[in-house]
Design a protein around this motif. Structure first.
Motif, PDB file in Angstrom:
ATOM      1  N   ALA A  57       0.821  -1.210   0.000  1.00  0.00           N
ATOM      2  CA  ALA A  57       0.000   0.000   0.000  1.00  0.00           C
ATOM      3  C   ALA A  57       0.855   1.260   0.000  1.00  0.00           C
ATOM      4  O   ALA A  57       0.560   2.238  -0.697  1.00  0.00           O
ATOM      5  N   HIS A  58       1.927   1.243   0.779  1.00  0.00           N
ATOM      6  CA  HIS A  58       2.781   2.421   0.867  1.00  0.00           C
ATOM      7  C   HIS A  58       3.539   2.676  -0.435  1.00  0.00           C
ATOM      8  O   HIS A  58       3.899   3.828  -0.731  1.00  0.00           O
ATOM      9  N   GLU A  59       3.791   1.636  -1.213  1.00  0.00           N
ATOM     10  CA  GLU A  59       4.410   1.843  -2.518  1.00  0.00           C
ATOM     11  C   GLU A  59       3.506   2.664  -3.429  1.00  0.00           C
ATOM     12  O   GLU A  59       3.991   3.327  -4.359  1.00  0.00           O
ATOM     13  N   ALA A  60       2.196   2.623  -3.151  1.00  0.00           N
ATOM     14  CA  ALA A  60       1.245   3.439  -3.902  1.00  0.00           C
ATOM     15  C   ALA A  60       0.923   4.734  -3.157  1.00  0.00           C
ATOM     16  O   ALA A  60      -0.016   5.451  -3.534  1.00  0.00           O
ATOM     17  N   ASP A  61       1.699   5.027  -2.097  1.00  0.00           N
ATOM     18  CA  ASP A  61       1.505   6.242  -1.289  1.00  0.00           C
ATOM     19  C   ASP A  61       0.120   6.284  -0.636  1.00  0.00           C
ATOM     20  O   ASP A  61      -0.471   7.352  -0.464  1.00  0.00           O
ATOM     21  N   ALA A  62      -0.409   5.110  -0.285  1.00  0.00           N
ATOM     22  CA  ALA A  62      -1.711   5.034   0.377  1.00  0.00           C
ATOM     23  C   ALA A  62      -1.527   4.843   1.881  1.00  0.00           C
ATOM     24  O   ALA A  62      -0.561   4.226   2.327  1.00  0.00           O
ATOM     25  N   LEU A  63      -2.458   5.380   2.644  1.00  0.00           N
ATOM     26  CA  LEU A  63      -2.489   5.144   4.080  1.00  0.00           C
ATOM     27  C   LEU A  63      -3.066   3.756   4.354  1.00  0.00           C
ATOM     28  O   LEU A  63      -3.834   3.224   3.548  1.00  0.00           O
ATOM     29  N   VAL A  64      -2.726   3.196   5.509  1.00  0.00           N
ATOM     30  CA  VAL A  64      -3.197   1.860   5.874  1.00  0.00           C
ATOM     31  C   VAL A  64      -3.880   1.918   7.236  1.00  0.00           C
ATOM     32  O   VAL A  64      -3.257   2.304   8.235  1.00  0.00           O
ATOM     33  N   TYR A  65      -5.156   1.542   7.260  1.00  0.00           N
ATOM     34  CA  TYR A  65      -5.959   1.531   8.488  1.00  0.00           C
ATOM     35  C   TYR A  65      -6.282   0.074   8.814  1.00  0.00           C
ATOM     36  O   TYR A  65      -6.989  -0.600   8.066  1.00  0.00           O
ATOM     37  N   VAL A  66      -5.752  -0.430   9.928  1.00  0.00           N
ATOM     38  CA  VAL A  66      -5.842  -1.851  10.267  1.00  0.00           C
ATOM     39  C   VAL A  66      -6.859  -2.090  11.381  1.00  0.00           C
ATOM     40  O   VAL A  66      -6.831  -1.411  12.420  1.00  0.00           O
ATOM     41  N   ASP A  67      -7.726  -3.053  11.165  1.00  0.00           N
ATOM     42  CA  ASP A  67      -8.652  -3.541  12.196  1.00  0.00           C
ATOM     43  C   ASP A  67      -8.003  -4.740  12.880  1.00  0.00           C
ATOM     44  O   ASP A  67      -7.915  -5.823  12.303  1.00  0.00           O
ATOM     45  N   ALA A  68      -7.544  -4.533  14.113  1.00  0.00           N
ATOM     46  CA  ALA A  68      -6.887  -5.599  14.883  1.00  0.00           C
ATOM     47  C   ALA A  68      -7.754  -6.091  16.028  1.00  0.00           C
ATOM     48  O   ALA A  68      -7.242  -6.668  16.994  1.00  0.00           O
ATOM     49  N   VAL A  69      -9.054  -5.882  15.937  1.00  0.00           N
ATOM     50  CA  VAL A  69      -9.953  -6.239  17.033  1.00  0.00           C
ATOM     51  C   VAL A  69      -9.842  -7.718  17.384  1.00  0.00           C
ATOM     52  O   VAL A  69      -9.777  -8.094  18.562  1.00  0.00           O
ATOM     53  N   GLN A  70      -9.807  -8.592  16.367  1.00  0.00           N
ATOM     54  CA  GLN A  70      -9.773 -10.031  16.639  1.00  0.00           C
ATOM     55  C   GLN A  70      -8.365 -10.545  16.896  1.00  0.00           C
ATOM     56  O   GLN A  70      -8.190 -11.625  17.462  1.00  0.00           O
ATOM     57  N   LEU A  71      -7.363  -9.803  16.495  1.00  0.00           N
ATOM     58  CA  LEU A  71      -5.976 -10.229  16.687  1.00  0.00           C
ATOM     59  C   LEU A  71      -5.498  -9.950  18.105  1.00  0.00           C
ATOM     60  O   LEU A  71      -4.825 -10.789  18.724  1.00  0.00           O
ATOM     61  N   ALA A  72      -5.850  -8.782  18.633  1.00  0.00           N
ATOM     62  CA  ALA A  72      -5.289  -8.316  19.908  1.00  0.00           C
ATOM     63  C   ALA A  72      -5.547  -9.235  21.097  1.00  0.00           C
ATOM     64  O   ALA A  72      -4.710  -9.299  22.000  1.00  0.00           O
ATOM     65  N   PRO A  73      -6.655  -9.994  21.163  1.00  0.00           N
ATOM     66  CA  PRO A  73      -6.818 -10.900  22.309  1.00  0.00           C
ATOM     67  C   PRO A  73      -5.850 -12.075  22.317  1.00  0.00           C
ATOM     68  O   PRO A  73      -5.669 -12.712  23.351  1.00  0.00           O
ATOM     69  N   HIS A  74      -5.213 -12.345  21.163  1.00  0.00           N
ATOM     70  CA  HIS A  74      -4.466 -13.596  21.025  1.00  0.00           C
ATOM     71  C   HIS A  74      -3.001 -13.431  20.638  1.00  0.00           C
ATOM     72  O   HIS A  74      -2.204 -14.323  20.915  1.00  0.00           O
ATOM     73  N   HIS A  75      -2.644 -12.341  19.979  1.00  0.00           N
ATOM     74  CA  HIS A  75      -1.278 -12.129  19.523  1.00  0.00           C
ATOM     75  C   HIS A  75      -0.793 -10.754  19.972  1.00  0.00           C
ATOM     76  O   HIS A  75      -1.561  -9.786  19.961  1.00  0.00           O
TER      77      HIS A  75
END
Length: 416
Positions: free
Chosen positions: A189-207
């Motif tokens: 995404a950054h190679e295209a100069d785009a911002l990245v918005y990550v949903d980590a709701v399901q990841l954060a309880p486990h990793h």
């Protein structure tokens, strides 16, 4: 040492609750976990001893100020952020994303593009669809691979263009449990100069989350999914947050992160949020960890993951042994580290509602439906009015509970 699951369970008072003498089996964790006694006590202590608004020259108000400041510092530590100024706390991940999307997209122009993956929970879809309608933006979809269950960086790269301004990216699916390679996707995404918005709701309880190492620009999570109070948290790079226009009242601070935290905070829940971070530190010590606070949190995650992944394999094997069951997500034991312990399935004949109802009648709590995984359900061509049965494991679950739920599913199918 083995994971001290019984010691962990002792810390969660709701696990001892009985319904007419029957034990509860909490497998509804993807929608919200139970909380340790220390979180309950921290919230109660605030109400009893510190309840006030902020900014006053008296004891309770000054204590409230310290509690709010500490909660932001603790979440910065928890997420691996560079500063508490990068941590925005609010009502929920969805409400914060709706709020911040307006600021993030303020200078986007008609025809600019937002890329959204088909793995997303609606909380990382709806806000971008709404702002796109208001500003004449184009929504571009990128699918996930049906063999890996992940979004491939090369597939994302194919849809990026010089008009791409933002990529909404799922870290771990709340339906299939599959984990995306956020670092690789963010690089594309950054190679295209785009911002990245990550949903980590399901990841954060486990990793363990390391926002500085991921390469994303924003990351959202929900503390009630990782054993805390009902709050949402969004991390954003300080330089980016400082540039964004804040939609706020005239007398609200211009300082970070307060400029993005509309209204009076839930101070009692902020006290509980710090207690949630402290729980992970306590768990790290229980599992033999020593050293820094961040090191203890990392040790807690490492030990809990080993425990959860063993149960995940047990659950998947048990479900796949049942005739007519289809598991949606990674089932290869060699790839268990690429998923969280959220397992969704359907049966060829018995509907999800019937199975969930039968399990609920036995004190086994599971979810059914699309569970706001609207896009994954559509991509998989599932009946949206039926969805799946979703079983979600957490650090306080046991192998005995996994056996119990597999047996209950087998009985529901046989009797359906």
């Amino acid at each position: 040492m083995g994971f001290p699951v019984m010691r962990v369970r002792e810390r969660f008072p709701s696990l001892a609750v009985r319904d007419e003498g029957r034990e509860r089996v909490y497998l509804d964790n993807p929608a919200g976990t139970q909380v340790p006694q220390t979180v309950v006590e921290a919230i109660g202590d605030y109400f009893l001893n510190h309840s006030s608004n902020s900014g006053g020259m008296f004891a309770t108000s000054q204590a409230t100020d310290r509690i709010a400041e500490t909660a932001h510092e603790d979440m910065a530590l928890f997420l691996g952020a560079a500063s508490a100024r990068e941590v925005v706390i609010g009502q929920s991940m969805t409400s914060l994303t709706f709020h911040l999307s307006r600021s993030i997209c303020r200078d986007f122009q008609p025809g600019d593009e937002i890329v959204i993956t088909r793995m997303e929970h609606e909380g990382n879809v709806g806000p971008w669809l709404e702002v796109a309608k208001e500003k004449g933006l184009r929504i571009i979809w990128v699918d996930f691979d049906r063999e890996t269950w992940q979004v491939r960086p090369e597939d994302l790269a194919e849809v990026l263009s010089d008009r791409t301004r933002l990529v909404a990216l799922n870290y771990a699916s709340n339906m299939t449990g599959a984990i995306n390679d956020v670092r690789a996707l963010a690089e594309a995404a950054h190679e295209a100069d785009a911002l990245v918005y990550v949903d980590a709701v399901q990841l954060a309880p486990h990793h363990l989350v390391d926002v500085q190492g991921l390469g994303c620009d924003f990351l959202a999570c929900s503390s009630y999914k990782f054993f805390g109070p009902h709050m949402g948290i969004v991390w954003g790079r300080e330089a980016l947050l400082a540039e964004l226009h804040p939609y706020k009242g005239r007398c609200v601070t211009d300082e970070l992160p307060g400029r993005f935290e509309a209204g009076t905070p839930q101070y009692e829940l902020l006290a509980g949020l710090s207690a949630t971070v402290a729980w992970f530190e306590e768990l790290g010590r229980m599992c033999g960890g020593t050293g820094s606070r961040r090191g203890l949190i990392a040790q807690a995650y490492a030990a809990a993951r080993e425990h959860e992944e063993a149960m995940t394999l047990q659950l998947i094997a048990g479900l796949e042994a049942l005739d007519g069951v289809m598991v949606y997500g990674i089932t290869d034991p060699a790839r268990v580290g690429e998923r969280v312990p959220t397992v969704s399935f359907r049966h060829t004949r018995v509907k999800p509602l019937e199975i969930a109802t039968a399990l609920g009648g036995q004190g086994i709590f599971v979810w059914h439906g699309h569970n706001y995984a609207w896009e994954p359900a559509r991509a998989l061509e599932l009946p949206l009015d039926e969805g799946v049965v979703r079983i979600g494991l957490a650090q306080y679950n046991t192998t005995g509970e996994v056996t119990r739920v597999v047996d209950a599913v087998a009985a529901a199918i046989a009797g359906g």
